[in-house]
Design an enzyme around this catalytic site. Structure first.
Site, PDB file in Angstrom:
ATOM      1  N   ASP A   1      29.395 -39.796  -9.481  1.00 10.05           N
ATOM      2  CA  ASP A   1      29.812 -39.079  -8.268  1.00 10.05           C
ATOM      3  C   ASP A   1      31.209 -39.529  -7.841  1.00 10.05           C
ATOM      4  OD1 ASP A   1      28.351 -41.416  -7.993  1.00 10.05           O
ATOM      5  OD2 ASP A   1      27.577 -40.951  -6.010  1.00 10.05           O
TER       6      ASP A   1
ATOM      7  N   LYS B   1      25.297 -43.408 -14.007  1.00  8.77           N
ATOM      8  CA  LYS B   1      24.683 -43.562 -12.690  1.00  8.77           C
ATOM      9  C   LYS B   1      23.688 -44.714 -12.799  1.00  8.77           C
ATOM     10  CE  LYS B   1      23.947 -41.860  -8.487  1.00  8.77           C
ATOM     11  NZ  LYS B   1      24.940 -41.661  -7.423  1.00  8.77           N
TER      12      LYS B   1
ATOM     13  N   ASP C   1      28.676 -32.386 -19.549  1.00  9.20           N
ATOM     14  CA  ASP C   1      28.672 -30.921 -19.416  1.00  9.20           C
ATOM     15  C   ASP C   1      29.398 -30.530 -18.128  1.00  9.20           C
ATOM     16  OD1 ASP C   1      28.110 -28.293 -19.830  1.00  9.20           O
ATOM     17  OD2 ASP C   1      25.977 -28.420 -19.354  1.00  9.20           O
TER      18      ASP C   1
ATOM     19  N   TYR D   1      19.075 -33.112 -21.863  1.00 13.07           N
ATOM     20  CA  TYR D   1      19.199 -31.913 -22.699  1.00 13.07           C
ATOM     21  C   TYR D   1      18.407 -32.022 -23.995  1.00 13.07           C
ATOM     22  CZ  TYR D   1      23.014 -30.306 -19.711  1.00 13.07           C
ATOM     23  OH  TYR D   1      23.762 -29.878 -18.658  1.00 13.07           O
TER      24      TYR D   1
END
Ligand code: NAI
Length: 332
Positions: A203, A170, A227, A123
């Site tokens: 995930d 991740k 987010d 972002y």
């Protein structure tokens, strides 16, 4: 006496703000509000959606309570929310999600807080076309940005008496960017031996949150995952109408509901003011008015449990102002 900037906002903003002020006032806490206009309200009267006096007021008072602001899609001005976060370096986005008896949801025992990094990651806005047929966006993770957000999460956990911080990443795939975030998180965790620390791959975290959200406490993560997962967490406990938020930096703090201006309800006195009230609760805690914050939470809990005065989105028939009056009545 606290001096706090107040931005009522657009759409349903002024109605939910009025309802919230009534409730805050009923606690007896002494606040002098400095009311300023931003968004569409300011564009009409002052020719700009973010007049200078808004930033000046927040810089002077250090704390602001804000309703939602309209962001035009496509053309028009840029998001005022993003501009405020950048200008004031509000790097931590705090999104608590908690179950309340009386609010319908799939889970009963959720009480967790998402701490989302607010300035870096995908972002950061470093994006461009590569020729005509490809586009590239750069994911930026810095040691400094990671360190301050993880430290913020631990300090928040300490202050709120929470037991565990989970870092979400991740790093198995993005070994440099998320790898750095995780490395920093592990190191910062060593400074807080009294708080349990663990990490989860994003995930897997999404699945766990849906299967057993009651196992989680404070979650800290880079911008993009924050987010997405913070909205997932709002969904665990009854949705946007009850989701408060805060944007906090080292110097300034801005408290606001997660939802937008809900244009279809604007001016109808039907919107749910609870997310705004809970944002005010976060604000009261931030200025160390714990007692006033607890009074509002207890009163809200009673109103919800009784289930007699609820707004439409919560399955009732009450108006925004009737809901506020019911909460005020329970404040002792
Ligand atoms: P929205 O949050 O305004 O509405 C989504 C849905 O939730 C609608 O069905 C709405 O009626 C309902 N809803 C939202 N808040 C509610 C409340 N307090 N009580 C009852 N129902 C409620 O999101 P949307 O429609 O995507 O955006 C509308 C405008 O708000 C846009 O201009 C957008 O840019 C702005 N927005 C501003 C935000 C902010 O200032 N922090 C955050 C999100 C959107």
């Amino acid at each position: 006496m606290h001096h706090i900037t107040l931005i009522p906002g657009d759409g349903i903003g002024p109605e939910i703000t009025e309802a919230t002020l009534k409730v805050v006032e009923a606690t007896g806490v002494e606040i002098k509000w400095e009311k300023v206009k931003a968004g569409e309200a300011a564009l009409e009267s002052e020719g700009t959606p973010l007049p200078e006096n808004v930033i000046e007021s927040i810089k002077k008072n250090k704390v602001a309570l804000k309703g939602p602001l309209t962001t035009p899609v496509g053309s028009g001005y840029r998001s005022i929310n993003v501009a405020l976060r950048k200008e004031l370096d509000l790097y931590a986005n705090l999104r608590p999600a908690r179950s309340y008896e009386g609010i319908k949801s799939r889970y009963q025992d959720v009480d967790l807080v998402v701490v989302r990094e607010n300035t870096e990651d995908l972002y950061a806005g470093v994006e461009h076309m590569v020729g005509e047929d490809a586009a590239e966006s750069i994911k930026i993770i810095t040691r400094k940005g990671s360190e301050r957000i993880v430290r913020f999460a631990f300090e928040y956990a300490k202050k709120e008496g929470r037991k565990k911080v989970t870092a979400v990443h991740k790093a198995n795939i993005m070994k440099y960017t998320d790898g750095l975030f995780l490395e920093v998180a592990r190191r910062v965790a060593e400074d807080y031996p009294e708080i349990e620390f663990e990490d989860r791959i994003v995930d897997n975290m999404a699945m766990q949150l849906v299967q057993k959200p009651e196992l989680y406490d404070v979650l800290v993560m880079p911008n993009l995952y924050g987010d997405i997962l913070s909205d997932l967490c709002a969904g665990l406990v009854g949705g946007l109408g009850v989701a408060p938020g805060a944007n906090i930096g080292d110097e300034y703090a801005l408290f606001e509901p997660v939802h937008g201006t809900a244009p279809k309800y604007a001016g109808k006195n039907v919107a749910n003011p609870m997310a705004m009230m809970l944002s005010a609760v976060l604000m009261l805690k931030h200025i160390n008015e714990e007692e006033a914050a607890a009074k509002i939470i207890n009163a809200l809990q009673e109103v919800l449990k009784e289930g007699k005065v609820l707004t439409k989105d919560l399955g009732g028939q009450a108006s925004t102002s009737q809901f506020a009056d019911a909460v005020v009545e329970k404040i002792v």
